[in-house]
Design a protein around this motif. Sequence first.
Motif, PDB file in Angstrom:
ATOM      1  N   GLU A  36     -20.437  25.601  81.582  1.00  0.00           N
ATOM      2  CA  GLU A  36     -19.224  25.216  80.981  1.00  0.00           C
ATOM      3  C   GLU A  36     -18.640  26.214  79.993  1.00  0.00           C
ATOM      4  O   GLU A  36     -19.409  26.926  79.264  1.00  0.00           O
ATOM      5  CB  GLU A  36     -19.831  24.062  79.866  1.00  0.00           C
ATOM      6  N   LYS A  38     -16.807  27.332  76.822  1.00  0.00           N
ATOM      7  CA  LYS A  38     -16.230  27.126  75.423  1.00  0.00           C
ATOM      8  C   LYS A  38     -15.443  28.220  74.884  1.00  0.00           C
ATOM      9  O   LYS A  38     -14.742  27.628  73.933  1.00  0.00           O
ATOM     10  CB  LYS A  38     -17.481  26.730  74.545  1.00  0.00           C
ATOM     11  N   ARG A  39     -15.648  29.353  75.264  1.00  0.00           N
ATOM     12  CA  ARG A  39     -14.908  30.553  74.703  1.00  0.00           C
ATOM     13  C   ARG A  39     -14.653  31.267  75.631  1.00  0.00           C
ATOM     14  O   ARG A  39     -15.462  31.710  76.544  1.00  0.00           O
ATOM     15  CB  ARG A  39     -15.767  31.234  73.447  1.00  0.00           C
ATOM     16  N   LYS A 236      -5.361  27.389  77.130  1.00  0.00           N
ATOM     17  CA  LYS A 236      -5.286  25.981  76.277  1.00  0.00           C
ATOM     18  C   LYS A 236      -4.594  24.930  77.118  1.00  0.00           C
ATOM     19  O   LYS A 236      -5.047  23.967  76.681  1.00  0.00           O
ATOM     20  CB  LYS A 236      -4.362  26.387  75.150  1.00  0.00           C
ATOM     21  N   ASP A 239      -7.423  23.476  78.910  1.00  0.00           N
ATOM     22  CA  ASP A 239      -8.260  22.674  78.273  1.00  0.00           C
ATOM     23  C   ASP A 239      -8.205  23.066  76.875  1.00  0.00           C
ATOM     24  O   ASP A 239      -8.668  24.387  76.333  1.00  0.00           O
ATOM     25  CB  ASP A 239     -10.107  22.940  78.722  1.00  0.00           C
ATOM     26  N   GLY A 240      -7.714  22.108  76.075  1.00  0.00           N
ATOM     27  CA  GLY A 240      -7.339  22.446  74.523  1.00  0.00           C
ATOM     28  C   GLY A 240      -8.659  22.653  73.799  1.00  0.00           C
ATOM     29  O   GLY A 240      -8.415  23.116  72.599  1.00  0.00           O
ATOM     30  N   GLU A 241      -9.684  22.371  74.276  1.00  0.00           N
ATOM     31  CA  GLU A 241     -11.013  22.354  73.486  1.00  0.00           C
ATOM     32  C   GLU A 241     -11.594  23.921  73.552  1.00  0.00           C
ATOM     33  O   GLU A 241     -12.531  24.359  72.706  1.00  0.00           O
ATOM     34  CB  GLU A 241     -12.126  21.536  73.966  1.00  0.00           C
ATOM     35  N   ILE A 242     -11.122  24.918  74.428  1.00  0.00           N
ATOM     36  CA  ILE A 242     -11.466  26.150  74.573  1.00  0.00           C
ATOM     37  C   ILE A 242     -11.000  26.872  73.783  1.00  0.00           C
ATOM     38  O   ILE A 242      -9.836  27.079  73.378  1.00  0.00           O
ATOM     39  CB  ILE A 242     -11.016  26.549  76.059  1.00  0.00           C
ATOM     40  N   GLU A 243     -11.711  27.714  73.053  1.00  0.00           N
ATOM     41  CA  GLU A 243     -11.367  28.651  71.972  1.00  0.00           C
ATOM     42  C   GLU A 243     -11.310  30.007  72.472  1.00  0.00           C
ATOM     43  O   GLU A 243     -11.988  30.659  73.270  1.00  0.00           O
ATOM     44  CB  GLU A 243     -12.435  28.853  70.917  1.00  0.00           C
TER      45      GLU A 243
END
Length: 255
Positions: A36, A38-39, A236, A239-243
């Motif tokens: 997954e 995330k960043r 973004k 996936d808008g949750e990825i930093e």
Amino acid sequence: MTVSQLYAYLNSKIPSALSCDWDNDGLMCAPDPEKEVKRVLVTLDITAEAIEKAISEGCEVILSHHPLIFKGLKSVTQDSCVSAKVIDLIKSGIAAFSFHTRLDALEGGVNDVLAETLGVKDTVPFGIDGETIGRVGTIDAPTSLDSFAKAVRDKLGAPAVLCADAGKEVRRVALLGGSGGDDIAAAIASGADTYVSGRLGYHEMTDAAELGINLIEAGHFYTEYPVCEKLEALVKEADGEIECVRFFSNKIRMI
């Protein structure tokens, strides 16, 4: 979103069909395609320092413009700087995506972002041998080469630019981020009076007056770095949750 899903999305937005035949980009390294994300660390170059930053920031993916692997690896050992970086990525479980000439050619990619940054409008593609990755357009008002060159320097955040004067007022500007020395003739054919690229070469700039075109060499890194914002925006969108973490990879400085 997994590593493989993020790559599939970016690959659909920056298709390999746009890449030059000689290029090697795309999915460079994927130790765990189902991890997954995330960043994401966004950088122009995958340097050893960029990898260290990705590790310290807990990034699952490094997204770059310049390919991590350009020529085929003959071995994977610590004896080569490229293979050593591949080893570090695999050990750290970090994937690497690189989008090179396809990002240059992409509508909204390197050269469109460069044109927007420099205020060059109504652009159309130009180039050689069917590789029309450059852009040519006009500026709002004619200006002197010195004034335009200073604006290029300031807008790109470059410490300096080199310019060669052909005695022409700046009106129609051709742009090619990175190394553009081979495209000077194409820039002239496009009707440009001024050509901006990252790297042009001594002999080419010496011949500017005879060629009849102003030349501005603004630095390979500085002409391409603005596209990192575009890459972040695409992540973004996926996936808008990825930093996203930005890394400034330039290692060349002026003394």
